[in-house]
Design a protein around this motif. Structure first.
Motif, PDB file in Angstrom:
ATOM      1  N   LEU A  59     -15.206  34.647 136.808  1.00 44.89           N
ATOM      2  CA  LEU A  59     -14.408  34.652 135.597  1.00 44.89           C
ATOM      3  C   LEU A  59     -13.949  33.245 135.259  1.00 44.89           C
ATOM      4  O   LEU A  59     -13.734  32.416 136.154  1.00 44.89           O
ATOM      5  N   MET A  60     -13.810  32.983 133.973  1.00 47.04           N
ATOM      6  CA  MET A  60     -13.139  31.782 133.508  1.00 47.04           C
ATOM      7  C   MET A  60     -11.765  32.213 132.995  1.00 47.04           C
ATOM      8  O   MET A  60     -11.650  33.159 132.210  1.00 47.04           O
ATOM      9  N   MET A  61     -10.716  31.531 133.448  1.00 48.74           N
ATOM     10  CA  MET A  61      -9.354  31.876 133.072  1.00 48.74           C
ATOM     11  C   MET A  61      -8.715  30.701 132.342  1.00 48.74           C
ATOM     12  O   MET A  61      -8.763  29.558 132.802  1.00 48.74           O
ATOM     13  N   TYR A  62      -8.129  31.007 131.181  1.00 48.74           N
ATOM     14  CA  TYR A  62      -7.454  29.988 130.396  1.00 48.74           C
ATOM     15  C   TYR A  62      -5.950  30.256 130.421  1.00 48.74           C
ATOM     16  O   TYR A  62      -5.501  31.354 130.061  1.00 48.74           O
ATOM     17  N   ARG A  63      -5.177  29.264 130.856  1.00 47.74           N
ATOM     18  CA  ARG A  63      -3.720  29.398 130.907  1.00 47.74           C
ATOM     19  C   ARG A  63      -3.137  28.901 129.582  1.00 47.74           C
ATOM     20  O   ARG A  63      -3.256  27.717 129.237  1.00 47.74           O
ATOM     21  N   LEU A  64      -2.535  29.826 128.850  1.00 48.02           N
ATOM     22  CA  LEU A  64      -2.016  29.473 127.536  1.00 48.02           C
ATOM     23  C   LEU A  64      -0.853  28.494 127.623  1.00 48.02           C
ATOM     24  O   LEU A  64      -0.678  27.642 126.750  1.00 48.02           O
ATOM     25  N   ASP A  65      -0.060  28.589 128.702  1.00 51.11           N
ATOM     26  CA  ASP A  65       1.104  27.714 128.814  1.00 51.11           C
ATOM     27  C   ASP A  65       0.712  26.261 129.084  1.00 51.11           C
ATOM     28  O   ASP A  65       1.342  25.325 128.584  1.00 51.11           O
ATOM     29  N   SER A  66      -0.344  26.047 129.876  1.00 55.97           N
ATOM     30  CA  SER A  66      -0.756  24.683 130.217  1.00 55.97           C
ATOM     31  C   SER A  66      -1.928  24.181 129.377  1.00 55.97           C
ATOM     32  O   SER A  66      -2.129  22.973 129.240  1.00 55.97           O
ATOM     33  N   GLY A  67      -2.729  25.121 128.822  1.00 55.14           N
ATOM     34  CA  GLY A  67      -3.873  24.729 128.014  1.00 55.14           C
ATOM     35  C   GLY A  67      -5.092  24.317 128.814  1.00 55.14           C
ATOM     36  O   GLY A  67      -5.969  23.605 128.301  1.00 55.14           O
ATOM     37  N   TYR A  68      -5.190  24.770 130.080  1.00 52.52           N
ATOM     38  CA  TYR A  68      -6.314  24.388 130.930  1.00 52.52           C
ATOM     39  C   TYR A  68      -7.099  25.607 131.393  1.00 52.52           C
ATOM     40  O   TYR A  68      -6.558  26.711 131.527  1.00 52.52           O
ATOM     41  N   TRP A  69      -8.410  25.353 131.648  1.00 53.04           N
ATOM     42  CA  TRP A  69      -9.316  26.383 132.155  1.00 53.04           C
ATOM     43  C   TRP A  69      -9.502  26.221 133.662  1.00 53.04           C
ATOM     44  O   TRP A  69      -9.417  25.114 134.192  1.00 53.04           O
TER      45      TRP A  69
END
Length: 438
Positions: free
Chosen positions: A299-309
């Motif tokens: 899976l690729m996970m994107y953290r909305l709070d930090s803006g990183y994958w």
């Protein structure tokens, strides 16, 4: 009398024929209804076998046999099988003397679709959606419950029907208030519905509230290319965000963009690392966006709070033919897909991601009778999406809809037709008057 009881009495009182006039939202008659209104808890037994040995066959002495309405389970019968007493007279002067706040609190507990039937009663009720006091109470009462929104185009005219799971009824919603774009459904969150499409040569996104018939176009993105979008609503601060990930044609050089309604602009974030996506379907839960990848597997996970994958090496189950990521409540993330090589060996299964062990754990299997009815052919396509802990399956060819409750472990068919046409797009939808497009 409690507020819920008052709302129920209020709703039954306002179900007279005068409320059926000029209502913009109406029951969808284009779908065959499997569930009919229940007006009593019993029925007269008029069969010949019911009269054998009976000396008095008058209706007053007729034996009453309680029957279960077709298509309803026991819980539904207990909820919607209450006897209706249309001859009960309610004092108009009592309702006329209700304090404004108490009236709005009672009205806020009436099902949202019923509100539109009430607007034709008088000028005061017609302007109820602009009443800040009513909207305040409406935002504080529990949600009406999950609904299914079906969107399609008939001769280039947008059409929309909503199926209320609590009421087990279809409602047609007019969608002629939207612009004449070539747009398609992105999804729904917190009472808002998001679409994306081409306005001439520009790729644009718009957000609307189907209940209030309000909409607006979002500003243009920094990169004018068709993107995969997902919308999330934060009801605490009454804002929403739209996340634009990879290009739908596989352009991996585009950075991730996020629209924030609080600042009304798109911001550019990190470019997704070079991966091979196995599906364009995305799932959002716990401020994280997930996509399936084939290389590297996981899976690729994107953290909305930090803006990183970041990559999560969660290997898929063996013999997985197709998989859909479905977001549950809080941190729960589900994987739904078919297992097997041939039609006779296929089965539909549901897994949940164990975040600690980074592995998929099977939690349920679709019973064979439901699987055969939903997908008659091994290569038949289906769609799968979720909200909270409900997972919905729709078949493109069969026109059927099936819902699985993860908590209750219950499978149930959707009453009526799940799909209006072959190109229908379906998503979960929460009807709310207080959801703002600004």
């Amino acid at each position: 009398m409690t507020m819920d009881a008052a709302a129920e009495s209020f709703e039954s009182r306002l179900s007279s024929s005068q409320l059926n006039k000029n209502k913009p939202f109406h029951n969808d008659e284009s779908c065959p209804k499997e569930v009919l209104p229940v007006r009593g808890c019993g029925s007269r037994n008029t069969s010949p076998s019911g009269r054998i040995g009976s000396r008095n066959t008058s209706p007053s002495r007729q034996k009453v046999v309680k029957t279960k309405p077709r298509g309803l389970d026991e819980e539904t019968v207990a909820t919607f099988g209450k006897a209706v007493h249309p001859d009960v007279q309610m004092e108009d002067n009592i309702w006329a003397m209700l304090p404004e706040d108490l009236f709005n609190e009672i009205l806020a507990r009436v099902p949202p679709f019923m509100i539109f039937r009430l607007r034709s009663v008088c000028k005061r009720w017609n302007s109820i959606l602009q009443d800040n006091s009513f909207l305040k109470f409406h935002s504080e009462v529990p949600s009406h419950g999950p609904c299914l929104l079906t969107f399609w185009k008939n001769s280039q005219t947008p059409q929309c029907s909503v199926f209320s799971l609590p009421l087990k009824t279809w409602y047609r919603i007019p969608f002629n208030f939207l612009p004449q774009w070539a747009f398609w459904l992105v999804g729904s969150s917190g009472g808002l519905v998001c679409f994306s499409g081409l306005d001439g040569l520009s790729f644009r996104a718009l957000v609307c509230n189907p209940l209030t018939q309000t909409w607006r176009t979002l500003p243009s993105m920094n990169y004018n290319q068709q993107r995969q979008l997902i919308m999330v609503v934060d009801r605490t601060d009454k804002s929403f965000k739209v996340i634009a990930t990879s290009d739908i044609y596989g352009d991996k050089s585009l950075p991730t963009e996020v629209y924030d309604s609080k600042i009304d602009k798109w911001t550019v974030h990190q470019i997704m690392p070079a991966v091979n996506l196995c599906s364009s379907k995305m799932a959002y839960c716990d401020s994280r966006l997930y996509l399936e990848t084939l290389s590297p597997l996981g899976l690729m996970m994107y953290r909305l709070d930090s803006g990183y994958w970041e990559h999560i090496p969660a290997k898929f189950p063996r013999s997985l033919l197709d998989g859909y990521l479905v977001a549950g409540t809080q941190k729960r993330l589900f994987l739904v897909g078919r297992i097997g090589l041939y039609s006779t060996l296929q089965s539909m299964r549901i897994w949940e991601l164990d975040h600690a062990k980074i592995m998929w754990v099977e939690i349920s299997r679709m019973p064979p009778k439901y699987f055969r009815a939903l997908l008659r052919l091994s290569a038949e396509r289906f769609e799968c999406f979720g909200q909270d802990n409900l997972i919905c399956f729709t078949s493109w060819n069969q026109g059927k809809g099936l819902i699985y409750d993860v908590e209750k472990k219950v499978w149930s068919w959707i009453a009526g037709c799940a799909l209006q046409s072959y190109n229908s797009q379906v998503c979960f939808y929460e009807p709310r008057f207080d959801a703002s497009v600004h």
